[in-house]
Design a protein around this motif. Structure first.
Motif, PDB file in Angstrom:
ATOM      1  N   GLY A 140      55.833  -3.909   6.481  1.00  0.00           N
ATOM      2  CA  GLY A 140      57.197  -3.396   6.426  1.00  0.00           C
ATOM      3  C   GLY A 140      57.465  -2.259   7.384  1.00  0.00           C
ATOM      4  N   ILE A 141      56.809  -2.278   8.539  1.00  0.00           N
ATOM      5  CA  ILE A 141      56.981  -1.208   9.527  1.00  0.00           C
ATOM      6  C   ILE A 141      58.270  -1.444  10.323  1.00  0.00           C
ATOM      7  N   HIS A 142      59.093  -0.406  10.428  1.00  0.00           N
ATOM      8  CA  HIS A 142      60.320  -0.467  11.217  1.00  0.00           C
ATOM      9  C   HIS A 142      60.015  -0.092  12.665  1.00  0.00           C
ATOM     10  N   SER A 143      60.558  -0.867  13.590  1.00  0.00           N
ATOM     11  CA  SER A 143      60.338  -0.553  15.005  1.00  0.00           C
ATOM     12  C   SER A 143      61.609  -0.816  15.798  1.00  0.00           C
ATOM     13  N   LEU A 144      61.685  -0.174  16.956  1.00  0.00           N
ATOM     14  CA  LEU A 144      62.878  -0.239  17.798  1.00  0.00           C
ATOM     15  C   LEU A 144      62.486  -0.518  19.240  1.00  0.00           C
ATOM     16  N   ALA A 145      63.190  -1.454  19.864  1.00  0.00           N
ATOM     17  CA  ALA A 145      63.056  -1.707  21.303  1.00  0.00           C
ATOM     18  C   ALA A 145      64.447  -1.587  21.908  1.00  0.00           C
ATOM     19  N   LYS A 146      64.586  -0.743  22.912  1.00  0.00           N
ATOM     20  CA  LYS A 146      65.889  -0.506  23.533  1.00  0.00           C
ATOM     21  C   LYS A 146      65.781  -0.728  25.038  1.00  0.00           C
ATOM     22  N   TYR A 147      66.827  -1.335  25.614  1.00  0.00           N
ATOM     23  CA  TYR A 147      66.846  -1.640  27.045  1.00  0.00           C
ATOM     24  C   TYR A 147      68.159  -1.129  27.636  1.00  0.00           C
ATOM     25  N   SER A 148      68.038  -0.359  28.692  1.00  0.00           N
ATOM     26  CA  SER A 148      69.215   0.312  29.256  1.00  0.00           C
ATOM     27  C   SER A 148      70.089  -0.614  30.086  1.00  0.00           C
ATOM     28  N   ASN A 149      69.563  -1.771  30.485  1.00  0.00           N
ATOM     29  CA  ASN A 149      70.340  -2.745  31.250  1.00  0.00           C
ATOM     30  C   ASN A 149      70.176  -4.135  30.639  1.00  0.00           C
ATOM     31  N   PHE A 150      71.306  -4.771  30.333  1.00  0.00           N
ATOM     32  CA  PHE A 150      71.272  -6.073  29.666  1.00  0.00           C
ATOM     33  C   PHE A 150      72.454  -6.909  30.149  1.00  0.00           C
ATOM     34  N   ARG A 151      72.144  -8.132  30.588  1.00  0.00           N
ATOM     35  CA  ARG A 151      73.199  -9.035  31.055  1.00  0.00           C
ATOM     36  C   ARG A 151      72.717 -10.475  30.922  1.00  0.00           C
ATOM     37  N   ILE A 152      73.647 -11.384  30.591  1.00  0.00           N
ATOM     38  CA  ILE A 152      73.349 -12.809  30.489  1.00  0.00           C
ATOM     39  C   ILE A 152      74.145 -13.558  31.548  1.00  0.00           C
ATOM     40  N   GLY A 153      73.477 -14.404  32.317  1.00  0.00           N
ATOM     41  CA  GLY A 153      74.135 -15.168  33.367  1.00  0.00           C
ATOM     42  C   GLY A 153      74.963 -16.314  32.817  1.00  0.00           C
ATOM     43  N   PRO A 154      75.656 -17.052  33.694  1.00  0.00           N
ATOM     44  CA  PRO A 154      76.522 -18.161  33.266  1.00  0.00           C
ATOM     45  C   PRO A 154      75.713 -19.415  32.918  1.00  0.00           C
ATOM     46  N   GLU A 155      76.399 -20.379  32.340  1.00  0.00           N
ATOM     47  CA  GLU A 155      75.731 -21.628  31.973  1.00  0.00           C
ATOM     48  C   GLU A 155      75.208 -22.362  33.204  1.00  0.00           C
ATOM     49  N   THR A 156      75.889 -22.229  34.327  1.00  0.00           N
ATOM     50  CA  THR A 156      75.425 -22.886  35.555  1.00  0.00           C
ATOM     51  C   THR A 156      74.037 -22.395  35.961  1.00  0.00           C
ATOM     52  N   ASP A 157      73.662 -21.198  35.496  1.00  0.00           N
ATOM     53  CA  ASP A 157      72.327 -20.658  35.748  1.00  0.00           C
ATOM     54  C   ASP A 157      71.504 -20.630  34.457  1.00  0.00           C
ATOM     55  N   LYS A 158      71.901 -21.479  33.495  1.00  0.00           N
ATOM     56  CA  LYS A 158      71.172 -21.652  32.225  1.00  0.00           C
ATOM     57  C   LYS A 158      71.071 -20.348  31.438  1.00  0.00           C
ATOM     58  N   TYR A 159      72.127 -19.539  31.500  1.00  0.00           N
ATOM     59  CA  TYR A 159      72.218 -18.286  30.749  1.00  0.00           C
ATOM     60  C   TYR A 159      70.985 -17.406  30.983  1.00  0.00           C
ATOM     61  N   ARG A 160      70.691 -17.196  32.228  1.00  0.00           N
ATOM     62  CA  ARG A 160      69.511 -16.422  32.628  1.00  0.00           C
ATOM     63  C   ARG A 160      69.591 -14.990  32.087  1.00  0.00           C
ATOM     64  N   LEU A 161      68.455 -14.471  31.612  1.00  0.00           N
ATOM     65  CA  LEU A 161      68.361 -13.122  31.065  1.00  0.00           C
ATOM     66  C   LEU A 161      68.093 -12.111  32.175  1.00  0.00           C
ATOM     67  N   HIS A 162      68.863 -11.022  32.172  1.00  0.00           N
ATOM     68  CA  HIS A 162      68.636  -9.896  33.080  1.00  0.00           C
ATOM     69  C   HIS A 162      68.476  -8.653  32.214  1.00  0.00           C
ATOM     70  N   ILE A 163      67.276  -8.094  32.220  1.00  0.00           N
ATOM     71  CA  ILE A 163      66.998  -6.975  31.317  1.00  0.00           C
ATOM     72  C   ILE A 163      65.957  -6.043  31.926  1.00  0.00           C
ATOM     73  N   CYS A 164      66.132  -4.738  31.692  1.00  0.00           N
ATOM     74  CA  CYS A 164      65.149  -3.749  32.153  1.00  0.00           C
ATOM     75  C   CYS A 164      65.452  -2.411  31.469  1.00  0.00           C
ATOM     76  N   GLY A 165      64.598  -1.422  31.710  1.00  0.00           N
ATOM     77  CA  GLY A 165      64.810  -0.073  31.179  1.00  0.00           C
ATOM     78  C   GLY A 165      64.383   0.082  29.739  1.00  0.00           C
ATOM     79  N   PHE A 166      63.135  -0.279  29.420  1.00  0.00           N
ATOM     80  CA  PHE A 166      62.654  -0.237  28.050  1.00  0.00           C
ATOM     81  C   PHE A 166      62.397   1.186  27.560  1.00  0.00           C
ATOM     82  N   SER A 167      62.700   1.386  26.255  1.00  0.00           N
ATOM     83  CA  SER A 167      62.281   2.587  25.532  1.00  0.00           C
ATOM     84  C   SER A 167      62.212   2.224  24.053  1.00  0.00           C
TER      85      SER A 167
END
Length: 246
Positions: A140-167
């Motif tokens: 029952g441990i609570h944890s947090l992952a946060k990313y300062s940049n987050f974006r999802i591409g269009p369906e033509t690019d199969k909803y590609r994930l763009h993510i960075c800036g972990f804390s």
């Protein structure tokens, strides 16, 4: 005499007929408006005839749009966050195909997937941050992952994930999925050449060689086919949300 009597009665009869006609028309109008409102409440689109003309049609459409916006607000959390994924009790099946993941499923008050098309539309400007809250199954441990940049591409690019800036206090298990396309059991876009990771892990995700994280996996299974953050770190709760970066 009879004809003169009929002529005298004609104006009175005409008035009565007119009153009855107006009374009937008023009842019709009232029932028409009620039918229009009832169709709206049932979530059906309104036709011009049901709503008594363009003026009422316009007002009802505005009210419908307000209702839709209110429904979307149910998926929001405090401080401007919009929840797009939640696993609480496993009542909703996440082992689904491309169309379901595109449109979304579940409920804003329970297990939820908002939908890839909605995610793309709301994050395409690229000024979003994302946060994941999790609770482990065993301790029952609570944890947090946060990313300062987050974006999802269009369906033509199969909803590609763009993510960075972990804390955060969780181990980073998503940066390695950056620039990966979304995969489902019927649409294999992962980097593995030997298997369909969405089928293997039983859930649609931005799979990278079937490892690192799988928050849409089978809620009740254990091991690699389960619902986890980092392999074998099984979870009992997750919630993913994003908001405009300050």
């Amino acid at each position: 005499m009879a004809s003169e009597l009929n002529l005298r009665l004609l104006p009175k009869m005409s008035i009565k007929i007119w009153i009855l006609f107006m009374f009937g028309f008023a009842i019709y109008r009232r029932s028409s408006v009620q039918f229009c409102v009832r169709r709206y409440v049932d979530g059906q689109w309104i036709s011009k005839g049901d709503c008594g003309g363009p003026g009422r049609m316009s007002e009802m459409q505005k009210e419908l749009q307000r209702r839709i916006k209110d429904e979307k607000k149910k998926c929001t959390a405090s401080e401007g966050w919009t929840v797009f994924q939640r696993r609480i009790n496993g009542d909703v099946d996440f082992y689904r195909g491309w169309d379901d993941y595109k449109k979304g499923f579940g409920d804003c008050d329970g297990d939820l997937w908002l939908g890839l098309e909605e995610l793309h539309g709301m994050t395409k400007e690229g000024d979003m941050e994302m946060e994941i809250n999790m609770i482990t199954k065993d301790k029952g441990i609570h944890s947090l992952a946060k990313y300062s940049n987050f974006r999802i591409g269009p369906e033509t690019d199969k909803y590609r994930l763009h993510i960075c800036g972990f804390s955060g206090n969780a181990t980073d298990a998503l940066t390695s999925h950056d620039n990966r396309q979304f995969s489902t059991k019927d649409a294999d876009h992962d980097s593995s050449s030997s298997r369909n990771c969405a089928s293997y892990n039983e859930g649609g995700w931005w799979h990278h060689n079937c490892g690192f994280s799988n928050l849409n996996g089978n809620f009740n299974k254990t091991g690699e086919e389960g619902f986890w953050w980092r392999r074998y770190n099984l979870l009992r709760f997750s919630e993913m949300k994003f908001r405009k970066r300050a």
